[in-house]
Design a protein around this motif. Structure first.
Motif, mmCIF file in Angstrom:
data_model
loop_
_atom_site.group_PDB
_atom_site.id
_atom_site.type_symbol
_atom_site.label_atom_id
_atom_site.label_comp_id
_atom_site.label_asym_id
_atom_site.label_seq_id
_atom_site.Cartn_x
_atom_site.Cartn_y
_atom_site.Cartn_z
ATOM 1 N N SER A 264 0.841 -1.207 0.000
ATOM 2 C CA SER A 264 0.000 0.000 0.000
ATOM 3 C C SER A 264 0.874 1.255 0.000
ATOM 4 C CB SER A 264 -0.926 0.003 1.215
ATOM 5 O OG SER A 264 -1.799 -1.094 1.179
ATOM 6 N N PRO A 265 1.510 1.572 -1.123
ATOM 7 C CA PRO A 265 2.425 2.718 -1.151
ATOM 8 C C PRO A 265 1.785 4.041 -0.763
ATOM 9 C CG PRO A 265 2.685 1.369 -3.125
ATOM 10 C CD PRO A 265 1.478 0.848 -2.405
ATOM 11 N N ALA A 266 0.512 4.235 -1.087
ATOM 12 C CA ALA A 266 -0.143 5.501 -0.760
ATOM 13 C C ALA A 266 -0.285 5.693 0.747
ATOM 14 C CB ALA A 266 -1.512 5.577 -1.427
ATOM 15 N N VAL A 267 -0.245 4.592 1.486
ATOM 16 C CA VAL A 267 -0.323 4.650 2.948
ATOM 17 C C VAL A 267 1.073 4.629 3.556
ATOM 18 C CG1 VAL A 267 -1.127 3.440 5.020
ATOM 19 C CG2 VAL A 267 -2.582 3.541 2.987
ATOM 20 N N GLU A 268 1.921 3.769 3.040
ATOM 21 C CA GLU A 268 3.233 3.510 3.653
ATOM 22 C C GLU A 268 4.294 4.527 3.261
ATOM 23 O OE1 GLU A 268 2.028 -1.171 3.309
ATOM 24 O OE2 GLU A 268 3.168 -0.150 1.746
ATOM 25 N N ALA A 269 4.157 5.150 2.094
ATOM 26 C CA ALA A 269 5.113 6.162 1.633
ATOM 27 C C ALA A 269 4.357 7.219 0.830
ATOM 28 C CB ALA A 269 6.207 5.521 0.795
ATOM 29 N N PRO A 270 3.481 7.975 1.491
ATOM 30 C CA PRO A 270 2.566 8.861 0.749
ATOM 31 C C PRO A 270 3.257 9.958 -0.039
ATOM 32 C CG PRO A 270 2.371 9.216 3.120
ATOM 33 C CD PRO A 270 3.174 7.982 2.937
ATOM 34 N N GLU A 271 4.288 10.571 0.516
ATOM 35 C CA GLU A 271 4.920 11.677 -0.194
ATOM 36 C C GLU A 271 5.645 11.186 -1.441
ATOM 37 O OE1 GLU A 271 4.316 14.818 0.354
ATOM 38 O OE2 GLU A 271 2.999 14.141 1.965
ATOM 39 N N THR A 272 6.355 10.070 -1.326
ATOM 40 C CA THR A 272 7.041 9.505 -2.492
ATOM 41 C C THR A 272 6.031 9.094 -3.553
ATOM 42 O OG1 THR A 272 8.817 8.676 -1.070
ATOM 43 C CG2 THR A 272 8.639 7.709 -3.264
ATOM 44 N N THR A 273 4.934 8.471 -3.121
ATOM 45 C CA THR A 273 3.900 8.024 -4.053
ATOM 46 C C THR A 273 3.231 9.206 -4.740
ATOM 47 O OG1 THR A 273 3.510 6.028 -2.747
ATOM 48 C CG2 THR A 273 1.752 6.716 -4.239
ATOM 49 N N ALA A 274 2.872 10.220 -3.971
ATOM 50 C CA ALA A 274 2.222 11.394 -4.548
ATOM 51 C C ALA A 274 3.143 12.102 -5.539
ATOM 52 C CB ALA A 274 1.792 12.352 -3.445
ATOM 53 N N ALA A 275 4.419 12.223 -5.199
ATOM 54 C CA ALA A 275 5.364 12.889 -6.099
ATOM 55 C C ALA A 275 5.485 12.134 -7.420
ATOM 56 C CB ALA A 275 6.730 13.015 -5.432
ATOM 57 N N ALA A 276 5.516 10.797 -7.343
ATOM 58 C CA ALA A 276 5.613 9.989 -8.560
ATOM 59 C C ALA A 276 4.372 10.154 -9.433
ATOM 60 C CB ALA A 276 5.823 8.524 -8.195
ATOM 61 N N LEU A 277 3.190 10.176 -8.808
ATOM 62 C CA LEU A 277 1.955 10.350 -9.571
ATOM 63 C C LEU A 277 1.898 11.726 -10.233
ATOM 64 C CD1 LEU A 277 -0.641 8.677 -7.177
ATOM 65 C CD2 LEU A 277 0.099 7.821 -9.408
ATOM 66 N N ILE A 278 2.280 12.769 -9.498
ATOM 67 C CA ILE A 278 2.232 14.117 -10.051
ATOM 68 C C ILE A 278 3.179 14.241 -11.243
ATOM 69 C CG2 ILE A 278 2.764 16.540 -9.593
ATOM 70 C CD1 ILE A 278 1.759 16.001 -6.688
ATOM 71 N N ARG A 279 4.385 13.693 -11.120
ATOM 72 C CA ARG A 279 5.325 13.750 -12.244
ATOM 73 C C ARG A 279 4.750 13.047 -13.467
ATOM 74 N NH1 ARG A 279 9.191 12.393 -8.318
ATOM 75 N NH2 ARG A 279 9.165 10.222 -9.035
ATOM 76 N N PHE A 280 4.180 11.874 -13.246
ATOM 77 C CA PHE A 280 3.633 11.090 -14.346
ATOM 78 C C PHE A 280 2.434 11.778 -14.976
ATOM 79 C CE2 PHE A 280 0.604 7.588 -15.521
ATOM 80 C CZ PHE A 280 1.249 7.208 -16.684
ATOM 81 N N TRP A 281 1.526 12.293 -14.156
ATOM 82 C CA TRP A 281 0.344 12.979 -14.680
ATOM 83 C C TRP A 281 0.736 14.219 -15.482
ATOM 84 C CZ3 TRP A 281 -2.922 12.999 -9.520
ATOM 85 C CH2 TRP A 281 -3.377 11.679 -9.277
ATOM 86 N N THR A 282 1.687 14.987 -14.967
ATOM 87 C CA THR A 282 2.103 16.210 -15.660
ATOM 88 C C THR A 282 2.715 15.884 -17.016
ATOM 89 O OG1 THR A 282 2.477 17.309 -13.526
ATOM 90 C CG2 THR A 282 3.517 18.293 -15.476
ATOM 91 N N ALA A 283 3.544 14.849 -17.071
ATOM 92 C CA ALA A 283 4.154 14.437 -18.337
ATOM 93 C C ALA A 283 3.098 13.927 -19.313
ATOM 94 C CB ALA A 283 5.212 13.365 -18.083
ATOM 95 N N ALA A 284 2.130 13.162 -18.806
ATOM 96 C CA ALA A 284 1.074 12.638 -19.666
ATOM 97 C C ALA A 284 0.251 13.774 -20.264
ATOM 98 C CB ALA A 284 0.181 11.690 -18.883
ATOM 99 N N GLU A 285 -0.044 14.794 -19.472
ATOM 100 C CA GLU A 285 -0.804 15.934 -19.982
ATOM 101 C C GLU A 285 -0.016 16.699 -21.039
ATOM 102 O OE1 GLU A 285 -2.167 18.322 -16.729
ATOM 103 O OE2 GLU A 285 -3.144 16.627 -15.748
ATOM 104 N N ALA A 286 1.289 16.827 -20.822
ATOM 105 C CA ALA A 286 2.121 17.524 -21.817
ATOM 106 C C ALA A 286 2.112 16.773 -23.140
ATOM 107 C CB ALA A 286 3.550 17.671 -21.293
ATOM 108 N N ASN A 287 2.145 15.452 -23.075
ATOM 109 C CA ASN A 287 2.116 14.651 -24.295
ATOM 110 C C ASN A 287 0.769 14.744 -25.000
ATOM 111 O OD1 ASN A 287 4.747 13.749 -24.036
ATOM 112 N ND2 ASN A 287 4.175 11.942 -22.834
ATOM 113 N N LEU A 288 -0.306 14.836 -24.221
ATOM 114 C CA LEU A 288 -1.621 14.972 -24.834
ATOM 115 C C LEU A 288 -1.764 16.298 -25.579
ATOM 116 C CD1 LEU A 288 -3.969 13.543 -22.039
ATOM 117 C CD2 LEU A 288 -3.539 12.536 -24.295
#
Length: 290
Positions: A264-288
């Protein structure tokens, strides 16, 4: 079993009931505390024995990246009601619910989709069925097919009994002892018990069968044009980390291994997990946009 880090809802997070053509769903919605939600929204789907609260530790951080972020209880989970009809709890049926929720949240525009554990198998159905255009897709602590290892054994043991009895045994012999041995505070154990027994017994039984019998659909997922991320903890005790890494290679997906986290990364390492999601989402939006 992991413990949601919460006592009260953080700023910018509120409980909601989402009305869709597929039914009404309990949700937690996060919006930026300052500024506006100018980026694409996100929909987060929990695992088999989880709920929307499993994302509570990341919701505020994710929303502060300029997004509406919604975590839901699936049909028959915790605060979302469900029928006694077993057909309502297959991956395909639950995937239809995800389509309806994504279309509501996105208002016709793409949304970022995240599925945790069994929620990854459910969200995979919505991505493959093609009825909804997603901005990106994240499989969190999810494998390519049926779950294996200790969690597989717990599921098979539960299915040897009637649904209500199976739930009692799973709580008494696995979930509660794990929480107590981990030093989880009494009030959180009480919440976990309340949440677990609020689940539909029929739904839990069918969903357990689904996670134990899931087939590999990577080839079908590869046919969908969507940016994909495979994210898991380095100590995952659900699907083996190696199996998830190999799945990422097969999908030509980004892959993030969260140090120190288990299932459960969102529970066990929330800041690392959130940072990874934000980076991925931002890159995906740029590609779109390109």
């Amino acid at each position: 079993m992991s413990t949601p880090r919460f006592l009260t809802l953080p700023p910018g997070v509120r409980a909601r009931r989402l009305e869709t053509a597929a039914g009404t769903f309990a949700a937690l919605e996060a919006l930026p505390v300052s500024g506006i939600a100018e980026r694409m929204p996100a929909l987060l789907v929990p695992g088999l024995t989880g709920s929307k609260e499993d994302f509570l530790a990341v919701l505020q951080t994710l929303a502060q990246s300029g997004r509406q972020v919604v975590a839901i209880d699936m049909r028959g989970q915790f605060e979302t009601g469900g029928p006694d009809d077993p057909s309502a709890y297959t991956c395909a049926a639950l995937g239809n619910d995800v389509d309806a929720l994504a279309q509501l949240i996105g208002r016709g525009e793409p949304v970022h989709l995240v599925g945790h554990s069994f929620g990854g198998l459910v969200t995979r159905e919505a991505v493959i069925d093609g009825r909804t255009k997603f901005a990106s897709y994240t499989m969190m602590s999810t494998g390519p097919a049926a779950i294996v290892g200790p969690r597989e054994q717990v599921g098979r043991e539960m299915l040897t009994r009637a649904p209500e009895v199976g739930l009692e045994r799973m709580w008494d012999t696995h979930l509660e002892p794990e929480a107590l041995s981990a030093g989880v505070p009494d009030e959180i154990v009480a919440f976990l018990r309340k949440r677990f027994f609020a689940n539909s017994p029929v739904g839990m039984s069918v969903m357990t069968k689904e996670i134990l019998a899931a087939r590999d659909r990577c080839d079908e997922l590869n046919q969908v044009d969507v940016a994909t991320l495979v994210l898991f903890g380095e100590h995952d005790d659900g699907w083996p980390p190696m199996a998830q890494s190999e799945m990422a290679d097969r999908l030509n997906a980004d892959c993030v291994v969260v140090p120190g986290a288990a299932h459960s990364p969102a529970v066990e390492a929330p800041e690392t997990t959130a940072a990874a999601l934000i980076r991925f989402w931002t890159a995906a939006e740029a590609n779109l946009r390109s």
